[in-house]
Design an enzyme around this catalytic site. Structure first.
Site, PDB file in Angstrom:
ATOM      1  N   LYS B  85       0.815  -1.219   0.000  1.00  0.00           N
ATOM      2  CA  LYS B  85       0.000   0.000   0.000  1.00  0.00           C
ATOM      3  C   LYS B  85       0.848   1.269   0.000  1.00  0.00           C
ATOM      4  CE  LYS B  85      -4.177  -1.880   0.235  1.00  0.00           C
ATOM      5  NZ  LYS B  85      -5.091  -1.788  -0.927  1.00  0.00           N
ATOM      6  N   GLU B 107      -9.920   5.631   3.033  1.00  0.00           N
ATOM      7  CA  GLU B 107     -10.713   4.541   3.593  1.00  0.00           C
ATOM      8  C   GLU B 107      -9.736   3.404   3.868  1.00  0.00           C
ATOM      9  OE1 GLU B 107     -10.299   4.910   0.379  1.00  0.00           O
ATOM     10  OE2 GLU B 107      -9.590   2.909  -0.135  1.00  0.00           O
ATOM     11  N   SER B 373       1.775  -9.595  -0.712  1.00  0.00           N
ATOM     12  CA  SER B 373       1.487  -8.159  -0.667  1.00  0.00           C
ATOM     13  C   SER B 373       1.688  -7.517   0.699  1.00  0.00           C
ATOM     14  CB  SER B 373       0.065  -7.913  -1.152  1.00  0.00           C
ATOM     15  OG  SER B 373      -0.847  -8.681  -0.397  1.00  0.00           O
TER      16      SER B 373
END
Lengths: 267, 394
Positions: B85, B107, B373
């Site tokens: 991210k 969010e 990830s």
């Protein structure tokens, strides 16, 4: 069935208001909150108390343009089993009693998943005069326009104070009336506005080819009176939905009284 | 293809109030994405702040144990903030800074995007507000506290299903209200144009590095790249560089929850249909009237009823394959990875591991890359609970 050659009830209403030198009062409730019988009864009561146009909210699971009041109302309605087909049935019952203009306020996915052709055909058949789709901007209007035009149902555009240079295109393109969002944000009662109304409505008036009505955050007769001075009409939603949240099945009379007070306010 | 569209998918279905902000973002992004200084600054942040390039690790134990494909693991879990991210947050928030925005909203589902946003906002000295479903704040309380430590305000969202989609609804409402000074840092390849394209561009470094590292290690391209898909940002980042390399299989792992034949699922491409929601035309889990379905997965980060439009397009053209992975399979893969390689993956990434465990045995002589990830520290408690163990500290 209404065709393109017959005047839309919204145009007819605004012509009549212009002749009488009156402002439009447009009122909103969520269809099916708390149930469809109350919806039909309350809509008819609003017309007889002075509403010129009624907006019926089609509840959506994720209403991103709504404040808490209408979010909760939508949820109550959906929990009660409201569907688009049941709303069309309610429209049919309303139409049996009145020829006043009625529009649906709804999210694009509801129309898209139902099928645009089938949706607008039913609007026309049951007597829905226009739609307001808050999550469909000007650039994506082709999603519905071929169908809404085919069946003579108006696509009512929204402009907001954040629209700036977009106002020209959007205002010129709207059908029936132009929905002017009073201030940036979601639906719901506001204690104050930060919008420069003179400059916003100045632009809107310059470009709109149809009547302009203001909504979002109008809480009562005083505010309705003040806001109506800028344009051709006012739209009141959350303040009415709040009464419905409190009164439930006994809403028709108190909502009628409130609508009457709004009518007196903007005369 | 039409601007902002991937086939019929994509578009800009947002309220009028945010349209100018979306256009302004698009202009700014187009101006800066090829700007030498912007690219150099972002590259420096990637390398010096986020710890890029991330490693491509040969998983020898897994390879031997499975007896099929040679398995490499792209270690996005080793990035600062603990997941992929951060790539996107550095890109978007650097852009926000260039645009003169002072307030960042985001969010978050699992909290990984929220944590990355909070950390980058702390780095840049910007106000940060993160919307998180109340249900997720309970599942991921560690991440809530991490965000607060970095100075972010975490707002628990109590509407709807109290999960990721509701957090997005609330962030969009905030954006409508504070449009003049606020930048909405969307965490995945979703939302209105330009987000799906922009977020993919900030994540595509994953696939670019995989290609370069694989060529260095093996002198050839991998035969398959596997990644988990919620909104789909880590998968898009891993896949994008390989879309034109048709011989490379692209495999996305969706969250099946308790199974795609149950209502407790988040497997959008398996069970969904075409719709328009959260700014985009894509595939969504919804009922016959277009009401968005409540979704479920053990993974808060994959617990989303839609998918990014570029994935919907890759799915419709057959370029990428998507498989559904259940909670049980993901938890087993989580445990397997820990036991076999000493790496604890995020429960999201464990869905990709599970898909790899199924595909690898029949791929003898082939090379597979799993995009890991994120790291799994945040999930240890919920996995223990899933296995019926109470490990809460007294």
């Amino acid at each position: 069935m209404m065709g393109r050659d017959i005047m839309n009830r919204i145009d007819r209403k605004f012509n009549q208001l212009r002749e009488e030198n009156k402002k439009a009062l447009i009122t909103f409730i969520t269809a099916g909150d708390p149930d469809m019988d109350t919806t039909v009864e309350t809509v008819l009561e609003m017309y007889s108390s002075g509403a010129d146009i009624v907006e019926l909210g089609v509840p959506f699971s994720d209403p991103i343009a709504e404040g808490v009041t209408i979010q909760e109302s939508s949820l109550r309605s959906l929990k009660g089993g409201t569907t688009l087909d049941r709303i069309f049935e309610a429209v049919e019952r309303i139409r049996a009693k009145t020829d006043e203009p009625l529009v649906l306020m709804m999210y694009l996915n509801t129309i898209f998943v139902y099928g645009c052709g089938k949706f607008f055909e039913k609007c026309s058949a049951y007597g829905v005069d226009g739609v307001i789709v808050p999550d469909m901007p000007y650039e994506e209007r082709e999603e519905i326009l071929p169908y809404s035009k085919k069946y003579g149902v108006y696509n009512i555009n929204l402009v907001s104070p954040a629209s700036h240079d977009r106002i020209k295109r959007i205002a010129a393109d709207s059908e029936g009336f132009l929905y002017c969002v009073s201030s940036n944000g979601v639906t719901g009662v506001r204690s104050e506005y930060k919008t420069d109304f003179d400059s916003f409505f100045g632009l809107v008036r310059e470009y709109a080819k149809c009547p302009q009505c203001v909504g979002f955050g109008i809480s009562g007769p005083e505010q309705a009176k003040k806001m109506s001075s800028y344009c051709d009409g006012v739209i009141v939603g959350s303040a009415i939905v709040r009464i419905m949240a409190e009164k439930g099945r006994d809403s028709a009379v108190p909502v009628g009284e409130f609508v009457g007070s709004l009518r007196d306010g903007i005369k | 293809m039409k601007k902002g569209r991937f086939g019929e998918f994509g578009g800009q279905y947002v309220p009028e109030t945010v349209m100018n902000a979306v256009s302004e973002l698009e202009e700014a992004y187009n101006r800066y994405k090829d700007d030498g200084d912007f690219k150099a600054e972002l590259r420096r942040l990637y390398n010096e702040y986020a710890n890029r390039p991330s490693l491509l690790y040969y998983a020898e134990n897994m390879t031997k144990d499975l007896g099929g494909a040679k398995i490499y693991i792209k270690r996005e879990d080793l990035n600062h903030t603990g997941a992929h991210k951060v790539n996107n947050c550095l890109g978007q928030i650097l852009l926000a800074k260039k645009m003169g925005k002072k307030r960042i909203i985001a969010e978050t589902g699992a909290g990984q995007h929220g944590v990355a946003t909070a950390m980058v906002c702390a780095l840049f000295g910007l106000e940060c507000v993160v919307y998180m479903g109340e249900e997720d704040t309970k599942r991921q309380s560690l991440n809530v506290y991490r965000m607060e430590l970095c100075g972010a305000k975490v707002v628990p969202v109590k509407s709807g299903t109290c999960t990721l989609k509701d957090a997005i609804n609330e962030a969009m409402r905030d954006w409508c209200t504070n449009i003049e000074n606020t930048f909405y840092c969307i965490g995945s390849v979703m939302g209105p144009h330009p987000y799906p394209t922009m977020v993919r561009d900030f994540q595509k470094i994953i696939g670019e590095e995989i290609k370069e590292q694989m060529l260095a290690a093996e002198g050839r391209l991998p035969d398959a790249v596997v990644a988990c898909v919620g909104g789909g940002s880590n998968a898009m980042g891993a896949f994008y560089e390989f879309i034109e390399d048709k011989e490379v299989r692209l495999i996305g792992a969706e969250a099946a929850g308790r199974g795609i034949d149950t209502p407790d699922t988040a497997a959008t491409l398996s069970n969904g249909s075409l719709g328009i929601f959260h700014g985009m035309k894509s595939v969504f889990l919804q009922d016959e009237y277009g009401q968005i379905a409540p979704v479920y997965s053990i993974s808060a980060g994959l617990d989303y009823p839609g998918i990014g439009p570029e994935h919907a397009w890759l799915h419709s053209t057959g370029r990428a394959e998507y498989v559904a992975v259940t909670d049980e399979e993901a938890v087993s893969a989580f445990e397997y990875m820990a036991r076999t390689e000493g790496i604890i993956p995020a429960i999201e990434s464990a869905h990709a591991v599970a898909a790899a465990l199924k595909a690898a045995p029949s791929m003898k002589g082939k090379i597979m890359v799993i995009n890991l990830s994120g790291r799994g520290d945040k999930d240890v408690y919920s996995v223990a609970r899933y296995r019926g163990k109470d490990i809460s500290e007294q």
